[in-house]
Write an enzyme that holds these catalytic residues in place. Sequence first.
Site, mmCIF file in Angstrom:
data_model
loop_
_atom_site.group_PDB
_atom_site.id
_atom_site.type_symbol
_atom_site.label_atom_id
_atom_site.label_comp_id
_atom_site.label_asym_id
_atom_site.label_seq_id
_atom_site.Cartn_x
_atom_site.Cartn_y
_atom_site.Cartn_z
ATOM 1 N N HIS A 105 10.443 -6.211 -5.127
ATOM 2 C CA HIS A 105 11.671 -7.016 -5.058
ATOM 3 C C HIS A 105 11.435 -8.317 -5.807
ATOM 4 C CE1 HIS A 105 15.005 -9.340 -3.733
ATOM 5 N NE2 HIS A 105 14.337 -10.019 -2.812
ATOM 6 N N THR A 123 4.365 -13.663 3.507
ATOM 7 C CA THR A 123 5.471 -14.599 3.358
ATOM 8 C C THR A 123 4.950 -15.966 2.922
ATOM 9 O OG1 THR A 123 7.500 -15.370 4.433
ATOM 10 C CG2 THR A 123 5.511 -15.457 5.769
ATOM 11 N N GLU A 127 11.004 -10.054 4.090
ATOM 12 C CA GLU A 127 11.801 -8.870 3.742
ATOM 13 C C GLU A 127 11.168 -7.568 4.243
ATOM 14 O OE1 GLU A 127 14.708 -9.251 2.793
ATOM 15 O OE2 GLU A 127 14.933 -10.725 1.197
#
Length: 193
Positions: free
Chosen positions: A95, A46, A76
């Site tokens: 993603h 992250t 996520e």
Amino acid sequence: MEKEIVKSLVEMSAYVFERGLVSGKAGNLSGRFKGESGDIVAITPTLKSLADLSEEDIVLVDENGKNLTKGKPSSELAMHLAIYREKPDVFGIVHTHSPYATGFSFSNKKIKRLEGFGAIKSKYLKEIEYFKPGSVELAEHAAEALKTEDAIVLKNHGVIATGETVKEAATLVEFVEEIAKTQFVSHLLNSIE
């Protein structure tokens, strides 16, 4: 297998960044492999740009999301884990927040499926409604939608694609961006008199 997956994540992270499919600290990728006591997921961290990740930046978690290495996994993570639970044949997830496909996600236009990446099962890419990024609701709805799809549009958010490898998923998000770009140009040209 772990080293191969981690190396692929670093390479494909740079790939999607260099192609403009993510910017800043957005986007996330993961790969799954078999461990001694179950599946292990390697995922990007992250709050770190995908532009210049090292192998040491990749975070390993078990199938329940428990950290096996240092570092903080992508926000996520729950979505990636939910998708892996629903799709045993998937070993890579990407993603992105690519500009054209994400632009479509914020509009009332849908992205048409075009030839070039798998069978055309429906006229448009499947979309799911907006759910807060990192939420359980997003994880559940994305996993459910991807049961029968290889890529979906997350309304007001971006795109997520799956594949047998991280590279295959990265190639698919790139293809989705290219068809979104083509359709954007087509819509624009068709509006000129």
